[in-house]
Scaffold this active site. Structure first.
Site, PDB file in Angstrom:
ATOM      1  N   SER A  62      -8.501  11.261   1.446  1.00 12.12           N
ATOM      2  CA  SER A  62      -8.758  10.020   0.436  1.00 12.12           C
ATOM      3  C   SER A  62      -7.954   8.887   0.917  1.00 12.12           C
ATOM      4  CB  SER A  62      -8.090  10.306  -0.924  1.00 12.12           C
ATOM      5  OG  SER A  62      -7.841   9.095  -1.548  1.00 12.12           O
ATOM      6  N   SER A  63      -8.617   7.723   0.650  1.00 11.25           N
ATOM      7  CA  SER A  63      -8.125   6.328   1.665  1.00 11.25           C
ATOM      8  C   SER A  63      -7.446   5.545   0.365  1.00 11.25           C
ATOM      9  CB  SER A  63      -9.356   5.472   2.003  1.00 11.25           C
ATOM     10  OG  SER A  63     -10.364   5.270   1.140  1.00 11.25           O
ATOM     11  N   CYS A  64      -7.325   6.091  -0.793  1.00 10.27           N
ATOM     12  CA  CYS A  64      -6.701   5.462  -2.038  1.00 10.27           C
ATOM     13  C   CYS A  64      -5.273   6.001  -2.324  1.00 10.27           C
ATOM     14  CB  CYS A  64      -7.596   5.405  -3.160  1.00 10.27           C
ATOM     15  SG  CYS A  64      -8.232   6.953  -3.680  1.00 10.27           S
ATOM     16  N   GLY A  65      -4.811   7.087  -1.779  1.00  8.91           N
ATOM     17  CA  GLY A  65      -3.525   7.699  -1.860  1.00  8.91           C
ATOM     18  C   GLY A  65      -3.348   8.164  -3.306  1.00  8.91           C
TER      19      GLY A  65
END
Length: 287
Positions: free
Chosen positions: A113-116
């Site tokens: 995921s790139s949004c944490g």
């Protein structure tokens, strides 16, 4: 460029004038990564450097950390009904004796995921799986990495000058690895910025260069938790981005001794963590 780019017809409108012309686009295809014959992950990527991408992904997953832990990587034949090879499936074989961590679906959600979204669980996972602490002093035997703002400011132009596919498509992210003196070590491009970093780290693994303890990683775009994680897992002490970091990326950087620089544009930048590696006093004196 092979499969890296493709041509498509486009209707172009300029100042009210309509014309038809071919346009060069960056290619995007799925890559399935298998580990010792078992499906592990699928990522959308720009074809090219697929073996390095898979190796780098497994570094960020805590599976690989040294070249001798990697036995080989191959494309899987018979990926279609007629048995032809699509070159979109790779199988990574680890060397005998390499212990494979328990990579669950839950872990894959937050490591890709790139949004944490997973908050503290994500930070805990990096802490427990990292092979190395970020140590640019090699246990106190060498001085720490020290970067002047003017050197950091020069890196985006060097990255841009080295981007080959972007010049033809305008649609690729890039990740570049520099020495502490600003020398370009390697650069990779991909439709996904996380893939570009994996390609860099994977090549370093294959070359026996991990940990990358005296390097600077520069990414075109924002600095997500995922990119900070990949830098930490590779032992990289400095991550710089031309756009904004996420809050979780800043938290991870502060906790792991990673220097995180964002909004690196022209002579301006924001230092979010690890300011001890930036020559701030010299910058203040000049200002």
């Amino acid at each position: 460029m092979g499969r890296v780019t493709e041509r498509r017809k486009v209707i172009r409108i300029r100042d009210g004038v309509v014309s038809a012309r071919p346009d060069t686009l960056v290619a995007e295809e799925p890559l399935e990564i298998r580990l010792n014959g078992k499906p592990l992950a699928i990522t959308m990527r720009t074809p090219g450097d697929d073996f390095a991408l898979a190796a780098g992904f497994l570094v960020s997953e805590g599976v690989l950390g040294a070249a001798d832990e990697l036995q080989n990587i191959v494309y899987c034949a018979g990926a279609t009904v007629d048995g032809s090879n699509t070159y979109n499936i790779v199988d990574v074989r680890t060397a005998p004796g390499v212990v494979i961590p328990d990579i669950t679906l839950e872990r894959n959600v937050y490591t890709t995921s790139s949004c944490g979204l997973c908050g503290k669980a994500s930070l805990d996972a990096v802490r427990t799986t990292a092979r190395w602490t970020i140590d640019d002093t090699h246990g106190g035997t060498t001085p720490p990495v020290r970067l002047g703002p003017e050197l950091l400011a020069s890196l985006p132009d060097r990255l841009r000058a080295a981007q080959r596919v972007f010049d033809r498509t305008g649609g690729l992210h890039a990740a570049a690895l520099f020495t502490e003196d600003g020398e370009l070590v390697d650069i990779r491009e991909d439709v996904g910025r996380h893939n570009a970093v994996d390609k860099l780290v994977g090549r370093a693994l294959q070359n026996g260069s991990l940990p990358l303890s005296r390097t600077v990683l520069l990414v075109s775009g924002r600095a997500s938790f995922e990119l900070a994680q990949k830098a930490v897992m590779a032992g990289i002490p400095v991550l710089a981005a031309v756009s904004a970091p996420s809050s979780l990326a800043v938290d991870l950087a502060a906790e792991s001794n990673l220097t995180l620089v964002g909004f690196l544009r022209g002579t301006s930048m924001n230092v979010y963590a690890g300011e001890h590696r930036i020559a701030l006093q010299a910058a203040a004196a000049q200002g």
